[in-house]
Design a protein around this motif. Structure first.
Motif, mmCIF file in Angstrom:
data_model
loop_
_atom_site.group_PDB
_atom_site.id
_atom_site.type_symbol
_atom_site.label_atom_id
_atom_site.label_comp_id
_atom_site.label_asym_id
_atom_site.label_seq_id
_atom_site.Cartn_x
_atom_site.Cartn_y
_atom_site.Cartn_z
ATOM 1 N N GLU A 18 -4.419 97.973 -16.281
ATOM 2 C CA GLU A 18 -4.062 96.916 -17.233
ATOM 3 C C GLU A 18 -2.901 96.082 -16.718
ATOM 4 O OE1 GLU A 18 -3.389 98.358 -21.189
ATOM 5 O OE2 GLU A 18 -5.158 99.656 -21.099
ATOM 6 N N HIS A 21 -4.080 94.021 -13.791
ATOM 7 C CA HIS A 21 -4.909 92.932 -14.317
ATOM 8 C C HIS A 21 -4.032 91.820 -14.883
ATOM 9 C CE1 HIS A 21 -7.479 90.838 -17.248
ATOM 10 N NE2 HIS A 21 -8.423 91.041 -16.350
ATOM 11 N N ASN A 25 -4.560 88.523 -12.732
ATOM 12 C CA ASN A 25 -5.741 87.942 -13.365
ATOM 13 C C ASN A 25 -5.867 86.439 -13.104
ATOM 14 O OD1 ASN A 25 -7.977 87.612 -15.039
ATOM 15 N ND2 ASN A 25 -6.686 87.313 -16.833
ATOM 16 N N GLN A 47 -13.748 90.059 -13.893
ATOM 17 C CA GLN A 47 -13.864 91.391 -14.501
ATOM 18 C C GLN A 47 -14.533 92.378 -13.543
ATOM 19 O OE1 GLN A 47 -12.388 92.204 -17.335
ATOM 20 N NE2 GLN A 47 -11.676 90.102 -17.458
ATOM 21 N N PHE A 50 -12.037 93.529 -10.856
ATOM 22 C CA PHE A 50 -11.093 94.566 -11.269
ATOM 23 C C PHE A 50 -11.799 95.913 -11.496
ATOM 24 C CE2 PHE A 50 -8.359 90.951 -11.984
ATOM 25 C CZ PHE A 50 -7.144 91.434 -11.526
#
Length: 129
Positions: A18, A21, A25, A47, A50
């Protein structure tokens, strides 16, 4: 901070993914956006990128490799998505939409015919009413 996230990622802690990300991101998204001009497709590829990092977390050797791995996987995913034959149709549709008045470039398009068709439709609607 990257060292801590790296250690947590190696221990299979989802909180590390998390944090990674959140950190990378946008950078990965804009890298894909430069290759593919479709936000939805790029977001899906981000997505997947990751998720691929999570699957290959044991092979990452240093914190710096995380960013390089994400960039490599994203670039490869974008190029493979772009080269698939099933996406060719969407590329041609999107290429027409990039023109302001794309109908002017189509063969057989005549604005006078459009006006004539509209007048015919109005007269038929009046007769129907």
């Amino acid at each position: 901070m990257p060292q801590k996230n790296f250690e947590l990622l190696k221990k299979s802690d989802p909180a590390a993914l998390e944090k990674i990300h959140a950190q990378y991101n946008r950078r990965i998204f804009w890298m894909g956006r430069r290759i593919i001009n479709d936000d939805f497709v790029v977001e899906n590829l981000v997505q997947d990128t990751f998720l691929r990092l999570w699957e290959c977390r044991e092979t990452i050797q240093e914190p710096l490799h995380i960013l390089f791995f994400l960039q490599f996987v994203m670039k490869r995913s974008c190029y493979s998505h772009y080269s698939k034959p099933r996406n060719k149709f969407f590329r041609t549709v999107n290429s027409l939409e990039s023109y302001e008045n794309f109908q002017d470039y189509l063969g057989g398009y005549d604005p006078a015919d459009v006006l004539e068709n509209l007048k015919n439709q109005e007269s038929q609607q009046k007769l129907f009413d």
